[in-house]
Enzyme design. Structure first.
Site, PDB file in Angstrom:
ATOM      1  N   GLY A  37     -24.931  -1.668 -30.592  1.00  0.00           N
ATOM      2  CA  GLY A  37     -25.481  -0.232 -29.954  1.00  0.00           C
ATOM      3  C   GLY A  37     -27.140  -0.242 -29.767  1.00  0.00           C
ATOM      4  O   GLY A  37     -27.423   0.564 -29.161  1.00  0.00           O
ATOM      5  N   CYS A  60       0.277   4.861  -9.181  1.00  0.00           N
ATOM      6  CA  CYS A  60      -0.011   4.047  -8.082  1.00  0.00           C
ATOM      7  C   CYS A  60       0.690   4.044  -6.839  1.00  0.00           C
ATOM      8  O   CYS A  60       1.838   3.876  -7.216  1.00  0.00           O
ATOM      9  CB  CYS A  60      -0.496   2.892  -8.603  1.00  0.00           C
ATOM     10  SG  CYS A  60      -0.924   1.610  -7.213  1.00  0.00           S
ATOM     11  N   CYS A  94       1.824  -0.136  -6.821  1.00  0.00           N
ATOM     12  CA  CYS A  94       2.629  -0.773  -7.920  1.00  0.00           C
ATOM     13  C   CYS A  94       3.474   0.306  -8.800  1.00  0.00           C
ATOM     14  O   CYS A  94       4.139  -0.042  -9.425  1.00  0.00           O
ATOM     15  CB  CYS A  94       1.699  -1.315  -8.622  1.00  0.00           C
ATOM     16  SG  CYS A  94       0.596  -0.646  -9.740  1.00  0.00           S
ATOM     17  N   CYS A 110      -4.529   1.816  -7.953  1.00  0.00           N
ATOM     18  CA  CYS A 110      -4.836   1.362  -9.036  1.00  0.00           C
ATOM     19  C   CYS A 110      -6.258   0.796  -8.765  1.00  0.00           C
ATOM     20  O   CYS A 110      -6.465   0.313  -7.752  1.00  0.00           O
ATOM     21  CB  CYS A 110      -4.350   0.257  -9.628  1.00  0.00           C
ATOM     22  SG  CYS A 110      -2.700   0.310 -10.342  1.00  0.00           S
ATOM     23  N   CYS A 112      -2.836  -4.400 -10.468  1.00  0.00           N
ATOM     24  CA  CYS A 112      -1.997  -3.906  -9.507  1.00  0.00           C
ATOM     25  C   CYS A 112      -1.141  -5.033  -8.946  1.00  0.00           C
ATOM     26  O   CYS A 112       0.184  -4.963  -8.761  1.00  0.00           O
ATOM     27  CB  CYS A 112      -2.688  -3.053  -8.448  1.00  0.00           C
ATOM     28  SG  CYS A 112      -1.944  -2.080  -7.450  1.00  0.00           S
TER      29      CYS A 112
END
Lengths: 256, 289
Positions: free
Chosen positions: B45, B254, B257, B279, B285
């Protein structure tokens, strides 16, 4: 005596220029000390040194923490200094813009210190913000407004609320009433007096306005060219000034 | 012209003559960047400054990500590049081509078979696994930037772990919108120490940052910073007790899909403003179709 702050031979120079020279005094708990003097007399330098904003050249500043330990402020770490400055101390700037975040709402400004200390409950933060707004006599409806929409006097009161929310024990004030018109000044002083006495705060207030110190300060320190020229109880210094500079200062105040 | 007479400034395709080093950057630069990456992995980080190079693409196109990718690539690697989850958008296509040309490596659309994935603003839907590296393109690495403009001050705030200001922002969100309205680049705390900007991924992806099996690297070219989340690292999204962090996605499925769990792009399909959702991860997808 119960000193929250003991200053011994504090000296700060800017190259050859003297900021403040060989200054010693004690601040008792619950006491208000006024530092007066003309522009360039070293008042603000002194205040910045005490609050750790400037590095001291010589001398010692002893601060009594909440646990009754005497800490030497000229030697503490940056971590500790920053911790103290957002918990045990408060610094009220002359210009509220220096002490506030202007693009953050009033509520966010007031509670920033609490969030910095790890408080993570929105509702309780909010109720504390509302509580402090009413304490400094700002309408609670203004909690979500940015300080840019506030008047000068309200901004100054908001700055005070933001500083006092962590119940600091030592307050530094740098010309808190400068730049405000007289009626607003009077209201602010009234509020300050109520808070200072109510919370038994120790205060160092720097100003060139003798009216302010007469109303707030228990004791006075008069400075000229970086040196302390006179100290004493406020009424004593103002009513019976001994040093010629103090005499000049007192006689310069407009009388009505 | 005879080949021996040619100097290196002749205006022919330099690649034909192997004049670019493997993966464009010279070896010394790659070593410098690898050192920064190692430091970043050692301090999860923490933003490690590095001497960012001028790349043959404009800032904002992923110059940071590209430099990190170039430094991580080996000839045996398989690279996948996505932009907002898609393999076939301009940014993704150009960067993929860039490395095909300069490193002559294999590329793929398949999340599962890629060893290195460079991404802009998404984490693939398919869970990543050990050994994979996910490289993010980062525009502004400093999470405190818009709250505290001074770099000197933000560095001290990171050093002393003074992160109260980050919560001031979330406080303002709730105050103005009734909930935490930050929807992307949602601030996180890494390994209980550094507050980090996860780059502008949707907050929907934030939970995937936590305990991820893959190594996650972040490169900011213009701002000259590299930071990292090593595999299996604890990542927490900042929030309030009474306003907990909530990942967010469009309430739809979606239309290609039928997935109801993937992150969706909203598409306006006609002048009446009718919408369709698909997607954002095109590979995910594709595989479900």
């Amino acid at each position: 005596m119960n000193n929250i702050l003991s200053v011994k031979s504090l000296t700060k120079t800017y190259g050859h220029q003297i900021g403040c020279n060989d200054i010693s005094f004690d601040l008792h708990e619950g006491e208000v000390i006024g530092v007066v003097g003309e522009s360039g007399s070293g008042k603000s330098t002194l205040l910045s040194c005490l609050a750790g904003r400037l590095k001291v050249d010589k001398g010692s500043i002893k601060f009594k923490s909440r646990t009754d330990v005497k800490e030497e402020l000229t030697e503490i770490t940056e971590v500790r200094r920053r911790y103290l400055s957002r918990t045990d101390w408060a610094f009220v700037h002359q210009n509220p813009r220096d002490g506030l975040r202007m693009d953050i709402s009033a509520g966010g400004n007031i509670t920033e210190r609490l969030m910095a200390l790890g408080q993570r409950n929105y509702s309780s933060l909010r109720s504390k913000a509302l509580n402090w707004l009413s304490k400094v006599e700002i309408s609670t409806e203004r909690i979500d407004d940015n300080p840019t929409t506030f008047s000068g006097g309200m901004q100054q009161r908001l700055q005070i609320a933001r500083n006092l929310i962590t119940e600091p024990r030592l307050i530094f004030m740098d010309e808190p009433t400068g730049g405000l018109d007289v009626s607003v000044q009077a209201k602010l002083l009234d509020l300050l007096r109520k808070i200072v006495i109510g919370l038994n705060l120790s205060v160092i207030i720097v100003t060139h306005d003798l009216g302010v110190v007469r109303l707030l300060a228990d004791r006075l320190i008069v400075m000229k060219s970086g040196e302390v020229v006179e100290t004493g109880l406020t009424d004593q210094v103002l009513d019976d000034p001994q040093h010629e500079y103090t005499q000049l200062l007192v006689s310069s105040v407009l009388q009505f | 012209m005879l080949k021996s007479q040619k100097n290196k400034y002749t205006k022919e395709d330099p690649l034909e003559h192997d004049e670019y080093n493997f993966a464009y950057l010279d070896e010394q630069t790659k070593r410098m960047i690898r050192r920064a990456i190692l430091k970043a992995i050692a301090i999860p980080g923490y933003q490690v400054p590095f001497s960012s190079r001028e790349m043959p693409m404009p800032y904002g196109w992923g110059t940071g990500g590209v430099q990190v990718t170039a430094s991580c690539l080996c000839p045996t690697d398989t690279l996948k590049v996505i932009d907002q989850g898609a393999d076939d958008t301009t940014n993704a296509v150009s960067i993929r081509k860039f490395f095909e040309k300069t490193a002559n490596i294999n590329t793929t659309d398949d999340t599962n078979s890629a060893s290195i994935i460079q991404t802009r603003h998404r984490i693939p839907e398919e869970p990543l696994k050990e050994g994979q590296i996910l490289i993010y393109q980062v525009p502004i690495p400093e999470p405190l930037r818009f709250l505290e403009p001074r770099e000197t001050e933000t560095r001290i705030m990171h050093a002393l772990e003074e992160y109260g200001l980050m919560h001031v922002k979330l406080y303002e969100d709730i105050t103005k919108h009734g909930h935490i309205s930050t929807a992307y680049a949602y601030p996180i705390k890494v390994e209980e120490r550094y507050v980090m900007d996860p780059s502008p991924i949707p907050k929907f992806d934030n939970p995937k940052l936590h305990n991820n099996e893959a190594l996650q690297l972040f490169g900011a070219g213009r701002e000259q910073r590299i930071y990292a989340i090593p595999p299996y690292t604890k990542v927490i999204s900042l929030d309030f007790e009474d306003y907990p962090f909530e990942p967010m996605k469009a309430e739809a499925i979606c239309s290609i899909c039928g997935s109801n769990s993937s992150y969706l792009d909203e598409i306006i399909i006609n002048d009446k403003g009718d919408k369709s959702y698909i997607c954002s991860d095109t590979n995910y997808c594709e595989k479900r179709k």
